[in-house]
Structure formats: structure tokens, C-alpha cells
Motif scaffolding. Structure first.
Motif, PDB file in Angstrom:
ATOM      1  N   THR A 231       2.153   1.778  -3.439  1.00 53.25           N
ATOM      2  CA  THR A 231       1.049   2.222  -4.294  1.00 53.25           C
ATOM      3  C   THR A 231       0.806   3.716  -4.133  1.00 53.25           C
ATOM      4  O   THR A 231       0.622   4.439  -5.121  1.00 53.25           O
ATOM      5  N   ARG A 232       0.799   4.180  -2.896  1.00 52.89           N
ATOM      6  CA  ARG A 232       0.578   5.610  -2.638  1.00 52.89           C
ATOM      7  C   ARG A 232       1.700   6.457  -3.222  1.00 52.89           C
ATOM      8  O   ARG A 232       1.459   7.549  -3.754  1.00 52.89           O
TER       9      ARG A 232
ATOM     10  N   LEU B 261       0.829  -1.204   0.000  1.00 52.46           N
ATOM     11  CA  LEU B 261       0.000   0.000   0.000  1.00 52.46           C
ATOM     12  C   LEU B 261       0.865   1.257   0.000  1.00 52.46           C
ATOM     13  O   LEU B 261       0.549   2.247  -0.683  1.00 52.46           O
TER      14      LEU B 261
ATOM     15  N   GLN C  91       1.210   6.546  -6.867  1.00 48.68           N
ATOM     16  CA  GLN C  91       0.054   7.394  -7.144  1.00 48.68           C
ATOM     17  C   GLN C  91       0.450   8.875  -7.124  1.00 48.68           C
ATOM     18  O   GLN C  91       0.060   9.650  -8.008  1.00 48.68           O
TER      19      GLN C  91
ATOM     20  N   ARG D  51      -6.735  -1.106   0.852  1.00 52.41           N
ATOM     21  CA  ARG D  51      -7.226  -0.678   2.171  1.00 52.41           C
ATOM     22  C   ARG D  51      -8.386  -1.567   2.623  1.00 52.41           C
ATOM     23  O   ARG D  51      -8.515  -1.897   3.806  1.00 52.41           O
TER      24      ARG D  51
ATOM     25  N   SER E 261      -5.200   1.379  -4.572  1.00 53.10           N
ATOM     26  CA  SER E 261      -5.060   1.861  -3.197  1.00 53.10           C
ATOM     27  C   SER E 261      -6.336   1.614  -2.396  1.00 53.10           C
ATOM     28  O   SER E 261      -6.295   1.150  -1.246  1.00 53.10           O
TER      29      SER E 261
END
Length: 215
Positions: A47-48, A44, A51, A198, A194
Motif C-alpha cells: 500500500t505504501r 501495508l 501510495q 495500521r 494505509s
């Protein structure tokens, strides 16, 4: 009398062994749950980061395309991967995330090749495109590793539909449009990834404790 004492001692030892087995199982399950959470958190986090970089990349891309750059991403283009994640079960969703990330790799390669012809060698766009492509590969590898840790007996399915279809030869304007749409759609994919990760965080890792704890 001795026999009764022996049976009582045996029963006590058996109870102790059962308690130790339960504690051991719970400890292993908790450890696996922590590993699951750590692996998912790492995925995660990457990924952020990807992003955030995708937002900056689109800005750099538009700034390097000259006139009418704001209109480039609004044109419809065929053969660009769908950014939506499919599947009902967690395993299906993770496979979909991996497949989508893999599908964008050849498109990044094509955009980079096209922009190499359109930009000067020192253009920051080329460096950001290369970085985004590498980040996508690393993220796909993390997702695959996470899947394999969750489902060791369930091989990662091969992508359906054969090799990725790339667009036919394009003129300069079409190349600019194609590149912008690829990057915009990739940003949408990362946003969806994302959100899915979560959601999976509270489902998959906690489920592992329930599966691994028989008492």
C-alpha cells in the motif's frame, strides 16, 4: 495402596497432558498471530509503495497534459469512486478496502484508453498508468487473501450496486479532467487504506491470540 498410587499417577499424567495442551494451544495461537502480522505487514508495505507511486503518477500526468494542468484536478467529476473506507467491524473495513480497490480498476482502464489517444506511444505516462493499475490489482488480491485468512468461514461479500458506472463520452478537456480526478481520488484512497491497515494491525492480529487461547 496400589489403587491410591494408580489414581495419583493418573492425576499427574492428566495434569501433564493439560499443561502440554495449553502450551500447544498457545504455540499455535502465537504462530497464527505472527502469520497474521506478516500478512498485514506485506499488505501495508505494498500500500505504501502504491501510495508513493500515485504521487509520482499525478506529477507525470499533469506534466503531460499541457496548459492549465494545475486546474484539472480541482474540477468536480461524477461517477468517481468514493475514497473513504466504511464499516465498523474489522471484517467490514477490510471488505470496504477490497471493494474500493476493485472499483478503481475499470476507471484506470478508461483513463489509460483515453490517454493512449492523447499521448505518443512512448509517453512515460502510459507506462506509469499500466503499472498503477497492475499494482492496484495486486493490492486487492493481497487484501482478499488477508481477509480469507482472518475469516475463513465468512465469504467475501460481492460488491453491492452492480457494475462500476463509467462516464459517458467526453471531449478532450473532460478526459483530461476525469483522468486527473481519478488519480487524485485513488491517491486519497491509498492514504485511507494505509491508515486503516495500521489501525487493524494492533486490533485484528492480537485478537486472534485471545480467541485462540482458552486458558
Amino acid at each position: 495402596m496400589h489403587f491410591q498410587q494408580f489414581t495419583e499417577l493418573a492425576a499427574t499424567l492428566l495434569s501433564l497432558l493439560l499443561v502440554m495442551a495449553v502450551d500447544s494451544t498457545k504455540t499455535v495461537a502465537a504462530s497464527r498471530n505472527q502469520q497474521c502480522g506478516n500478512s498485514l505487514q506485506q499488505t501495508l508495505k505494498l500500500t505504501r509503495l502504491a501510495q508513493k507511486e500515485s504521487v509520482d503518477l499525478i506529477k507525470t500526468y499533469k506534466a503531460s497534459q499541457g496548459e492549465m494542468s494545475e486546474l484539472l484536478c480541482k474540477v468536480s467529476v461524477n461517477n468517481v469512486p468514493d475514497p473513504n473506507i466504511s464499516g465498523l467491524e474489522p471484517s467490514e473495513k477490510i471488505v470496504s478496502i477490497y471493494t474500493h480497490l476493485q472499483a478503481f480498476i475499470p476507471h484506470f482502464k478508461r483513463v489509460y484508453e483515453q490517454q493512449t489517444d492523447l499521448q505518443i506511444p512512448t509517453s512515460p505516462l502510459l507506462a506509469e498508468l499500466a503499472s498503477a493499475s497492475a499494482r492496484s490489482r495486486n493490492l486487492a488480491a493481497l487484501v482478499k487473501s488477508f481477509y480469507q485468512s482472518l475469516f475463513p468461514n465468512l465469504p467475501m461479500p460481492e460488491p453491492a450496486g452492480g457494475p462500476t458506472i463509467l462516464p459517458p463520452p467526453q471531449n478532450v478537456f473532460q478526459q483530461k479532467v476525469y483522468g486527473c480526478v481519478v488519480l487524485k481520488t485513488y491517491k486519497e484512497l491509498l492514504s485511507n487504506v494505509s491508515r486503516q491497515l495500521r489501525t487493524l494491525k494492533n486490533k485484528v492480529c492480537r485478537r486472534r491470540i485471545q480467541i485462540n487461547t482458552p486458558f
